[in-house]
Scaffold this motif. Sequence first.
Motif, PDB file in Angstrom:
ATOM      1  N   SER A 243      75.470 -56.589  62.246  1.00 11.94           N
ATOM      2  CA  SER A 243      76.448 -57.667  62.316  1.00 11.94           C
ATOM      3  C   SER A 243      77.601 -57.292  63.243  1.00 11.94           C
ATOM      4  CB  SER A 243      76.979 -57.976  60.915  1.00 11.94           C
ATOM      5  OG  SER A 243      75.921 -58.386  60.057  1.00 11.94           O
ATOM      6  N   THR A 254      83.131 -63.513  62.161  1.00 16.69           N
ATOM      7  CA  THR A 254      81.973 -62.638  62.066  1.00 16.69           C
ATOM      8  C   THR A 254      80.672 -63.364  62.356  1.00 16.69           C
ATOM      9  OG1 THR A 254      82.985 -61.081  60.509  1.00 16.69           O
ATOM     10  CG2 THR A 254      80.601 -61.304  60.392  1.00 16.69           C
ATOM     11  N   HIS A 255      79.751 -62.660  63.000  1.00 20.26           N
ATOM     12  CA  HIS A 255      78.341 -63.036  63.070  1.00 20.26           C
ATOM     13  C   HIS A 255      77.604 -62.031  62.174  1.00 20.26           C
ATOM     14  CE1 HIS A 255      79.812 -65.146  66.610  1.00 20.26           C
ATOM     15  NE2 HIS A 255      78.647 -65.778  66.711  1.00 20.26           N
ATOM     16  N   ASN A 256      77.235 -62.484  60.990  1.00 19.94           N
ATOM     17  CA  ASN A 256      76.676 -61.591  59.971  1.00 19.94           C
ATOM     18  C   ASN A 256      75.178 -61.838  59.846  1.00 19.94           C
ATOM     19  OD1 ASN A 256      76.486 -59.722  57.944  1.00 19.94           O
ATOM     20  ND2 ASN A 256      77.389 -61.009  56.366  1.00 19.94           N
ATOM     21  N   THR A 257      74.379 -60.970  60.461  1.00 18.45           N
ATOM     22  CA  THR A 257      72.928 -61.116  60.437  1.00 18.45           C
ATOM     23  C   THR A 257      72.349 -60.656  59.108  1.00 18.45           C
ATOM     24  OG1 THR A 257      72.584 -58.917  61.349  1.00 18.45           O
ATOM     25  CG2 THR A 257      72.800 -60.723  62.935  1.00 18.45           C
ATOM     26  N   MET A 272      71.689 -65.827  59.936  1.00 18.45           N
ATOM     27  CA  MET A 272      72.941 -65.300  60.490  1.00 18.45           C
ATOM     28  C   MET A 272      74.102 -66.210  60.096  1.00 18.45           C
ATOM     29  SD  MET A 272      73.854 -64.121  64.391  1.00 18.45           S
ATOM     30  CE  MET A 272      73.726 -65.749  65.150  1.00 18.45           C
ATOM     31  N   ASP A 273      74.993 -65.661  59.281  1.00 20.98           N
ATOM     32  CA  ASP A 273      76.173 -66.414  58.850  1.00 20.98           C
ATOM     33  C   ASP A 273      77.267 -66.260  59.906  1.00 20.98           C
ATOM     34  OD1 ASP A 273      74.893 -67.095  56.490  1.00 20.98           O
ATOM     35  OD2 ASP A 273      75.653 -65.348  55.414  1.00 20.98           O
ATOM     36  N   VAL A 274      77.727 -67.389  60.429  1.00 17.00           N
ATOM     37  CA  VAL A 274      78.712 -67.386  61.508  1.00 17.00           C
ATOM     38  C   VAL A 274      79.974 -68.099  61.015  1.00 17.00           C
ATOM     39  CG1 VAL A 274      79.215 -68.074  63.878  1.00 17.00           C
ATOM     40  CG2 VAL A 274      76.869 -67.447  63.224  1.00 17.00           C
ATOM     41  N   ARG A 279      75.307 -70.895  57.992  1.00 17.54           N
ATOM     42  CA  ARG A 279      74.117 -70.097  58.268  1.00 17.54           C
ATOM     43  C   ARG A 279      73.281 -70.706  59.388  1.00 17.54           C
ATOM     44  NH1 ARG A 279      70.876 -66.479  54.236  1.00 17.54           N
ATOM     45  NH2 ARG A 279      72.815 -65.398  54.733  1.00 17.54           N
ATOM     46  N   LEU A 290      75.156 -63.531  69.551  1.00 14.50           N
ATOM     47  CA  LEU A 290      76.391 -63.123  68.898  1.00 14.50           C
ATOM     48  C   LEU A 290      77.515 -63.166  69.933  1.00 14.50           C
ATOM     49  CD1 LEU A 290      73.924 -61.716  67.371  1.00 14.50           C
ATOM     50  CD2 LEU A 290      75.621 -60.100  66.497  1.00 14.50           C
ATOM     51  N   TYR A 291      78.637 -63.777  69.557  1.00 13.09           N
ATOM     52  CA  TYR A 291      79.781 -63.936  70.457  1.00 13.09           C
ATOM     53  C   TYR A 291      80.987 -63.220  69.866  1.00 13.09           C
ATOM     54  CZ  TYR A 291      76.834 -67.598  72.485  1.00 13.09           C
ATOM     55  OH  TYR A 291      75.794 -68.292  73.067  1.00 13.09           O
ATOM     56  N   ARG A 301      83.397 -69.897  70.474  1.00 15.63           N
ATOM     57  CA  ARG A 301      82.851 -68.650  69.938  1.00 15.63           C
ATOM     58  C   ARG A 301      83.109 -67.480  70.876  1.00 15.63           C
ATOM     59  NH1 ARG A 301      76.788 -70.013  68.249  1.00 15.63           N
ATOM     60  NH2 ARG A 301      76.777 -67.848  67.516  1.00 15.63           N
TER      61      ARG A 301
END
Length: 391
Positions: A243, A254-257, A272-274, A279, A290-291, A301
């Motif tokens: 992430s 956050t970009h949480n994979t 991926m929660d952005v 999601r 991911l940005y 982003r």
Amino acid sequence: MSTLSRRALVTGASASGLALALPRPAAAAEPAAGTAEGAPAAADAAVAYAAFRLVRLRPGDPAVPEVTLPDGYEFVPGDRYHVASRAEYYSFVRGPATPEGIEVSVRWPGVTVAAVVHMDTRLRLRRDPADRHRFAFTLPVTQPSADANQPTLQIWSHPDISPGMYYKLDHNDPDRVAGPWTTVPWPAKQARSQLHQLVAAHRILVDSGLKATAAAKGHRWFVAGFETNNTLHADNPPHWHISYNSGPDFGSPTHNTHFWLDADAKNFYNGMDVTGLGRLRHYVGDPARLYDFAGDANDGRGELVATMTIRADGGIGIAPPDGPIYALAAGRDGTLTEEVTVVRDGRPWLRIATEDRYRVGIMTIRTRGLSHPADNDVTVLRYDPLTGVLV
């Protein structure tokens, strides 16, 4: 005094049922530090929380001891705060904050307790000379929420917490399962494979310069696996994370994979929660971008950090915006269970395999250079088997 007895806990339920069969979530994100996760709210700012974990000398049928607290302190209500497994028992208490600690008395006939853990520390046990089944320990009560005590439950090692990186390894033991993991078969392949993949991902992020770029921005990568013993964080189905926090922690955008692992420990889905978007769902062949949330580009982003794509072999392609493309690929047997192959710029670069002897606290990482013998390496991580703290 407040007493939590075996009778109070097991009335209407077996002892093994105390490791709750929680509803299985689609996936669980790493909880933000300091959130209560449903714990009862403190009546005032002076109320603090603490957890303790009693480690049995030998695993056996899940059981519950009798625990007594001093006046003014109480057990946090709710079954998920009082959990028995084959290897241990953990519980949460609350009351006035006291760094000096409170005396907790435990009586557990028929079970020998080898250690008591609080946060990442082993507490000193004081045996009762008049009662061989009883002992006491001093428990600091200092945390702002029940959730803040999660390190008590976890056996985590942190090989790299430095600018641009938060990298942790999760050491899982089938005798410690709790929550939803009590209702499914032990994920042996996934628990093993995640360690190979975590090591490989860290190598890629360092070699590619992605860690250094994040550090220069005051951002960080979060590389972590899954845990099987924490009822406050029902971390299932088996999944792991690469992430990106656009700031110093999960309080940042956050970009949480969440890379889900199938029965053969291959990645097949990335939820991926952005921040601000919820999601985003990615499957094999779907690029997940991911940005950095810096600037107004890409609908706010920010600039592109990296693109991650699940491969047909169950591995993951990792492409920086500039420079060579990396991949975490299957090993020689076509899976990621025994080993993983790291590809750099289209050519096999490394072969990585790990062995985690979690009951003695030794993890061995074997790296073979597939292009240059100079990349051959054997690294041994020694850690406290009850806390994960590297030694």
